[in-house]
Design an enzyme around this catalytic site. Structure first.
Site, PDB file in Angstrom:
ATOM      1  N   TYR A 155      -7.894 -13.465  -4.132  1.00 56.10           N
ATOM      2  CA  TYR A 155      -6.910 -12.471  -3.677  1.00 56.10           C
ATOM      3  C   TYR A 155      -7.461 -11.650  -2.498  1.00 56.10           C
ATOM      4  O   TYR A 155      -6.780 -11.460  -1.490  1.00 56.10           O
ATOM      5  CB  TYR A 155      -6.572 -11.557  -4.861  1.00 56.10           C
ATOM      6  CG  TYR A 155      -5.498 -10.538  -4.595  1.00 56.10           C
ATOM      7  CD1 TYR A 155      -4.152 -10.896  -4.599  1.00 56.10           C
ATOM      8  CD2 TYR A 155      -5.818  -9.201  -4.366  1.00 56.10           C
ATOM      9  CE1 TYR A 155      -3.163  -9.953  -4.383  1.00 56.10           C
ATOM     10  CE2 TYR A 155      -4.840  -8.255  -4.154  1.00 56.10           C
ATOM     11  CZ  TYR A 155      -3.507  -8.631  -4.163  1.00 56.10           C
ATOM     12  OH  TYR A 155      -2.531  -7.691  -3.944  1.00 56.10           O
ATOM     13  N   LYS A 159      -5.975 -11.500   1.314  1.00 53.80           N
ATOM     14  CA  LYS A 159      -5.493 -10.243   1.884  1.00 53.80           C
ATOM     15  C   LYS A 159      -6.290  -9.847   3.130  1.00 53.80           C
ATOM     16  O   LYS A 159      -5.748  -9.270   4.070  1.00 53.80           O
ATOM     17  CB  LYS A 159      -5.533  -9.137   0.824  1.00 53.80           C
ATOM     18  CG  LYS A 159      -4.563  -9.372  -0.334  1.00 53.80           C
ATOM     19  CD  LYS A 159      -3.120  -9.431   0.159  1.00 53.80           C
ATOM     20  CE  LYS A 159      -2.102  -9.542  -0.947  1.00 53.80           C
ATOM     21  NZ  LYS A 159      -0.724  -9.536  -0.481  1.00 53.80           N
TER      22      LYS A 159
HETATM   23  P1  NDP Z   1       5.288  -8.177  -8.124  1.00 54.61           P
HETATM   24  O1  NDP Z   1       4.491  -9.123  -8.928  1.00 54.61           O
HETATM   25  O2  NDP Z   1       5.950  -7.023  -8.782  1.00 54.61           O
HETATM   26  O3  NDP Z   1       6.387  -8.971  -7.272  1.00 54.61           O
HETATM   27  C1  NDP Z   1       5.981 -10.063  -6.492  1.00 54.61           C
HETATM   28  C2  NDP Z   1       7.148 -10.592  -5.720  1.00 54.61           C
HETATM   29  O4  NDP Z   1       6.687 -11.715  -4.945  1.00 54.61           O
HETATM   30  C3  NDP Z   1       8.258 -11.094  -6.610  1.00 54.61           C
HETATM   31  O5  NDP Z   1       9.504 -10.809  -6.018  1.00 54.61           O
HETATM   32  C4  NDP Z   1       8.026 -12.600  -6.628  1.00 54.61           C
HETATM   33  O6  NDP Z   1       9.182 -13.385  -6.781  1.00 54.61           O
HETATM   34  C5  NDP Z   1       7.484 -12.835  -5.241  1.00 54.61           C
HETATM   35  N1  NDP Z   1       6.715 -14.066  -5.174  1.00 54.61           N
HETATM   36  C6  NDP Z   1       5.537 -14.347  -5.786  1.00 54.61           C
HETATM   37  N2  NDP Z   1       5.148 -15.589  -5.493  1.00 54.61           N
HETATM   38  C7  NDP Z   1       6.109 -16.118  -4.696  1.00 54.61           C
HETATM   39  C8  NDP Z   1       6.285 -17.375  -4.076  1.00 54.61           C
HETATM   40  N3  NDP Z   1       5.388 -18.345  -4.218  1.00 54.61           N
HETATM   41  N4  NDP Z   1       7.383 -17.579  -3.321  1.00 54.61           N
HETATM   42  C9  NDP Z   1       8.299 -16.591  -3.167  1.00 54.61           C
HETATM   43  N5  NDP Z   1       8.185 -15.374  -3.727  1.00 54.61           N
HETATM   44  C10 NDP Z   1       7.102 -15.150  -4.492  1.00 54.61           C
HETATM   45  O7  NDP Z   1       4.268  -7.663  -6.988  1.00 54.61           O
HETATM   46  P2  NDP Z   1       4.202  -6.282  -6.190  1.00 54.61           P
HETATM   47  O8  NDP Z   1       5.546  -5.825  -5.850  1.00 54.61           O
HETATM   48  O9  NDP Z   1       3.282  -5.396  -6.895  1.00 54.61           O
HETATM   49  O10 NDP Z   1       3.435  -6.773  -4.878  1.00 54.61           O
HETATM   50  C11 NDP Z   1       4.084  -7.060  -3.653  1.00 54.61           C
HETATM   51  C12 NDP Z   1       3.025  -7.318  -2.607  1.00 54.61           C
HETATM   52  O11 NDP Z   1       2.170  -6.176  -2.495  1.00 54.61           O
HETATM   53  C13 NDP Z   1       2.114  -8.488  -2.929  1.00 54.61           C
HETATM   54  O12 NDP Z   1       1.798  -9.192  -1.750  1.00 54.61           O
HETATM   55  C14 NDP Z   1       0.887  -7.825  -3.486  1.00 54.61           C
HETATM   56  O13 NDP Z   1      -0.260  -8.627  -3.323  1.00 54.61           O
HETATM   57  C15 NDP Z   1       0.832  -6.572  -2.642  1.00 54.61           C
HETATM   58  N6  NDP Z   1       0.055  -5.516  -3.252  1.00 54.61           N
HETATM   59  C16 NDP Z   1       0.439  -4.971  -4.445  1.00 54.61           C
HETATM   60  C17 NDP Z   1      -0.326  -3.971  -5.017  1.00 54.61           C
HETATM   61  C18 NDP Z   1       0.040  -3.315  -6.310  1.00 54.61           C
HETATM   62  O14 NDP Z   1      -0.732  -2.495  -6.761  1.00 54.61           O
HETATM   63  N7  NDP Z   1       1.181  -3.596  -6.910  1.00 54.61           N
HETATM   64  C19 NDP Z   1      -1.565  -3.505  -4.378  1.00 54.61           C
HETATM   65  C20 NDP Z   1      -1.856  -4.139  -3.126  1.00 54.61           C
HETATM   66  C21 NDP Z   1      -1.075  -5.111  -2.605  1.00 54.61           C
HETATM   67  P3  NDP Z   1      10.009 -13.453  -8.168  1.00 54.61           P
HETATM   68  O15 NDP Z   1      10.483 -12.060  -8.474  1.00 54.61           O
HETATM   69  O16 NDP Z   1      11.160 -14.314  -7.814  1.00 54.61           O
HETATM   70  O17 NDP Z   1       9.070 -13.973  -9.167  1.00 54.61           O
END
Ligand code: NDP
Length: 247
Positions: A155, A159
């Site tokens: 990860y 990133k």
């Molecule tokens: P969630 O797990 O809550 O949501 C992830 C989203 O990404 C979902 O909508 C999911 O789709 C979608 N997704 C995952 N894999 C795929 C794929 N292969 N193709 C298409 N869509 C995909 O994550 P967060 O909202 O917490 O995170 C969003 C971003 O922020 C990410 O990139 C994460 O790494 C980054 N981030 C988050 C942090 C945190 O603390 N939450 C901290 C730092 C960075 P579906 O709903 O359809 O499954």
């Protein structure tokens, strides 16, 4: 209404941070292509936007790592909306484990989703942005990409890779009036962090100067700013929104 007559593509906007970004862009006038892996989640966000702003959003399901499908999807989005002004590469996953025991599958899946997934959308959508001589690309990185995190070799690498990708693209696309920036969230309360146990959460909070997890809207506010006209002279940057974790 900073985004009137603009079209935004937000990946991973079926839930969490992406959902907050999509809603916020729509609230400020953008038409939003809601992209998620799961069609029901994409539809939920699009329905929520359309209930407030009829015709404000359309739902699309895709695995961002699947290059051919992403290319076809982007053609569909361009056919449906006629243009794309803002691309937010937000879709991301974790498959945590110490590097010594990390499977090749978990390494590949995280890199393919978080890093290659963003590149797939960028390649598919930069040409229309170049032609229209304007665009905003915002990649959602992470504090783990800046300071690293034990148990997240895959990860953190994905990133950090997004930060490098952002800088290279910012240089490539600057002459076409396209800015490319990244946002690095700290710990934000979403499904991704809800799986952490209470002990881990308590330990994390101790490392956050502001003393709490952030909210999806804290990230959406930064993304919307970088997407706006006010940010026209900012490119190649990584904006940490992390309660001070990575200062
Ligand atoms: P969630 O797990 O809550 O949501 C992830 C989203 O990404 C979902 O909508 C999911 O789709 C979608 N997704 C995952 N894999 C795929 C794929 N292969 N193709 C298409 N869509 C995909 O994550 P967060 O909202 O917490 O995170 C969003 C971003 O922020 C990410 O990139 C994460 O790494 C980054 N981030 C988050 C942090 C945190 O603390 N939450 C901290 C730092 C960075 P579906 O709903 O359809 O499954």
């Amino acid at each position: 209404m900073r985004f009137e007559n603009q079209v935004a593509v937000v990946t991973g906007s079926g839930r969490g941070i992406g959902h907050a970004i999509a809603v916020r862009l729509a609230d400020e006038g953008a038409k939003v292509a809601v992209v998620s892996r799961n069609v029901a989640n994409a539809a939920k966000t699009a329905d929520e936007i359309n209930a407030k702003i009829p015709g404000g959003a359309k739902a699309y399901a895709v695995d961002v790592a699947d290059r051919a499908t992403v290319v076809a999807l982007c053609e569909q989005i361009l056919a449906d909306f006629g243009r794309v002004d803002i691309l937010v590469n937000n879709a991301g996953i974790t498959r945590d484990g110490l590097s010594m025991r990390m499977s090749e599958g978990d390494w590949d899946l995280v890199i393919d989703t978080n890093l290659k997934g963003a590149f797939n959308f960028i390649q598919a959508l930069q040409r229309p942005m170049i032609k229209q001589r304007s665009g905003r690309i915002i990649n959602i990185s992470s504090v783990s990409g800046i300071i690293g995190n034990a148990g997240q070799a895959n990860y953190s690498a994905s990133k950090a890779g997004l930060i490098g990708l952002t800088k290279a693209l910012a240089r490539e696309l600057a002459s076409r009036n396209i800015t490319v920036n990244s946002v690095a969230p700290g710990f934000i309360a979403t499904d991704m962090t809800n799986v952490l146990g209470d002990q881990v959460k308590d330990a994390v909070v101790k490392q956050i100067p502001l003393g709490k997890f952030g909210e999806p809207n804290d990230i959406a506010a930064a993304v919307v700013f970088l997407a706006s006209a006010e940010a026209k002279y900012i490119t190649g940057q990584c904006l940490a929104v992390d309660g001070g974790m990575a200062m």
